[in-house]
Write a protein that holds these residues in place. Sequence first.
Motif, PDB file in Angstrom:
ATOM      1  N   LYS A 184      10.411  -8.162   4.405  1.00  0.00           N
ATOM      2  CA  LYS A 184      11.668  -7.448   4.342  1.00  0.00           C
ATOM      3  C   LYS A 184      12.803  -8.420   4.055  1.00  0.00           C
ATOM      4  O   LYS A 184      12.683  -9.615   4.299  1.00  0.00           O
TER       5      LYS A 184
ATOM      6  N   THR B  96      10.772   4.410  -5.644  1.00  0.00           N
ATOM      7  CA  THR B  96      10.937   4.015  -4.240  1.00  0.00           C
ATOM      8  C   THR B  96      11.636   5.159  -3.519  1.00  0.00           C
ATOM      9  O   THR B  96      12.229   6.036  -4.138  1.00  0.00           O
TER      10      THR B  96
ATOM     11  N   TYR C 112      10.423   1.120   1.388  1.00  0.00           N
ATOM     12  CA  TYR C 112      11.549   0.651   0.601  1.00  0.00           C
ATOM     13  C   TYR C 112      12.260   1.802  -0.105  1.00  0.00           C
ATOM     14  O   TYR C 112      11.621   2.702  -0.653  1.00  0.00           O
TER      15      TYR C 112
END
Length: 227
Positions: free
Chosen positions: A32, A102, A110
Amino acid sequence: MKNKYLSVAALALSTFLFVGCDDEDIKDFFPKPSDGDSKNWDIINFEMYKTGFLTEVKSSNGTGPIMVNAMRRQSNGTYANGNHAMIFNTHTPTGDDTDLFTGIHHPQGYDLSKVLIINQDMNSTPNDNQYGGTMTLDFSSMGTVTLHELTALDIDKYENMSYVRLYGANNRMLLEKKLMNMGNNSVQVVDLGNTSGVMRLEVTLDGTNNGMPAGSGAIDNIKFMKD
């Protein structure tokens, strides 16, 4: 690689699984974004722009202008004329680019929303170029900057010659970082080492698929600060 048969609805189901990667593999390869010292970092996330072509951007704090250019490689390996830098909405993929989706149901959670791609032609519909090319962001209007990280989307298995390169004064390369070729819909956060003195960022999407040039993909969330 573009999938001509999957719909976005199908992507919301089990077709979003990565071939050949179990859960532990995915955790290892998809970090991340870092939050450290976040108050000092500006970010280019493209959210203020509509889908379409553009030649410059500003950061979320209004810093800029930052000039943007995308050189589109053709099937014969040569580069086409014109700037093919395009904003793409990953929530509603166009041009059969479901591998750039996404949002909800993405395996790593995400949600990149708007991203930058190299468009495959000069038509107004966002459609990433399967043969690759180079995206360039020029920070020189503000002198130099320090680059912290960026996010790359959909670097396919065969796109194993894809790189981020940072340049300073006199065209001197300050950093070269190879992108991980993790497959369709993959997201990776690329550590740019807090490299200072940067005037230009280049992202080259490159590889070979069945003897043809390859290099689809997108970038987002470029974190930087003025030197």
